[in-house]
Design an enzyme around this catalytic site. Structure first.
Site: not given
Length: 407
Positions: A149, A234, A263
């Site tokens: 994801f 990531d 984030k």
């Protein structure tokens, strides 16, 4: 003079109902309407309090409204919020210097969202492949992992293996090869002279906090060096203290060529992301080839710098490591008592629930009724990712609530 009537506050039920005709239905939130928050706690419009064990998918690693981050934002709001990158601003250099030092790399490409960081990395890797590695034009490939994801843009869903993310959104962007996660032999077989990069999550978050075998990430680093391609990690969910280290890759002796951060980098205040890499990699970009109006804006840079300062103390990494042991002990006690298995590192866990007891969604709803917020993923799995500011007592209380709903 006519005075407009004061509207009565709307209830949670009224606000949820009001969203239906005016908001796109691309989310299925739990039925709670948050109005206020502080630290590890949120409060709905009726004043009910909930312990937040999701932390905005790690965007709130430092809790809601951390004083140092709020102060940095307020201070910058009184000075300057946006110039675009048409001009320099007085906060960007310090942010980039701090983030480069924190990660041990050279250069920073500031963006806004995590998906933008991933898209930027794809572009940089391809350009590097053509200009440095010598891959023929338009032939570059990037190897990714099954269950990944990395976001929901059209390019990113092109290499997703989640059909719900792909169905109805084709045609898809070519140039990607998908291999099983945690399988070095399969990865090596997929890499060839056209490979620009291997793009992986050090821990797969959306898949249910899937942790690879010890040595896998080191093996990926060794393989990419031998093959002459880039290793892109990531760390948008896994990085910035979540796993008990600054980065999830820090659990092994490996340093990727590119790190993707987001984030928590915005402190739960503004969207901030970044590609961080060596000068030999990010140096392929020239003026006009890539950009973002808001990327690196003064407000984001001020908040991002404050985040880097918090992480530089090591306090939050230590908290995640120490409280991660409490989390693991609590989940071990529930294994066989409604929990069929779990994967945890630091203050991050994917917990598999016995399907006979309920789906992950149902368990999330039951925990909501107990005043604890979590989120489900993939059937009967729930994710736990509390703010790193949570106390031992709060964490143990949440684990007791989980035991209650499972019992």
């Amino acid at each position: 003079m006519t005075v407009a009537p004061v509207k009565a506050p709307r209830s949670s039920a009224e606000l949820i109902s009001a969203e239906t005709p005016v908001l796109a239905h691309n989310y299925h939130p739990l039925p709670v309407v948050v109005a206020r928050a502080e630290g590890t706690w949120v409060e709905d419009v009726e004043g009910r309090r909930y312990l937040d064990l999701l932390a905005g998918y790690s965007a709130l690693n430092f809790g809601h409204r951390h004083p140092a981050l709020i102060e940095a934002a307020h201070r910058q709001l009184d000075q300057l919020t946006l110039t675009s990158r048409a001009f320099h601003n007085d906060r960007l250099a310090g942010f980039a210097e701090g983030l480069a030092e924190l990660t041990g790399l050279d250069m920073v490409l500031p963006m806004n969202t995590g998906a933008e960081a991933v898209e930027s990395a794809v572009k940089v890797a391809r350009k590097w492949a053509y200009e440095v590695k010598g891959v023929p034009a338009d032939r570059a490939t990037i190897v990714v992992a099954d269950g990944n994801f990395h976001g929901r843009t059209t390019t990113i869903v092109s290499f997703s293996t989640d059909e719900s993310a792909r169905a109805g959104f084709g045609p898809f962007t070519p140039g990607f090869r998908v291999v099983p996660y945690n399988d070095l032999a399969a990865l090596e077989a997929a890499v060839d002279e056209t490979t620009a990069a291997v793009l992986l999550e050090p821990i797969q978050g959306e898949a249910g906090v899937v942790i690879p075998d010890d040595g896998y990430l080191t093996g990926v680093g060794d393989l990419t060096r031998r093959a002459g391609c880039l290793f892109i990690a990531d760390e948008i969910q896994s990085g910035l203290g979540r796993t008990g280290r600054t980065l999830a890759v820090d659990h092994e002796a490996v340093r990727p060529d590119m790190l993707l951060l987001g984030k928590a980098l915005g402190g739960g205040i503004v969207p901030v992301s970044a590609v961080v890499a060596g000068r030999d990699v990010l140096g392929v970009l020239r003026p006009g080839e890539h950009g973002s109006t808001f990327g690196g804006n003064p407000l984001s840079a001020a908040v991002g710098s404050a985040v880097v300062d918090l992480l530089a103390t090591g306090e939050f990494q230590r908290r995640a490591a120490d409280l991660g042991k409490v989390l693991r002990t609590g989940l071990e006690a529930l294994t066989g008592k409604g929990v069929t298995g779990f994967r945890a590192r630091g203050l991050w866990a994917g917990v598999d629930i016995d399907p006979a007891i309920g789906t992950g969604r149902r368990i999330s709803e039951l925990l909501l009724a107990e005043g604890v917020l979590v989120k489900d993923t993939h059937g009967s799995t729930i994710r736990l990712a509390p703010p790193l500011t949570i106390t031992r007592e709060e964490l143990e209380s949440a684990l007791a609530a989980l035991g209650k709903v499972l019992g």
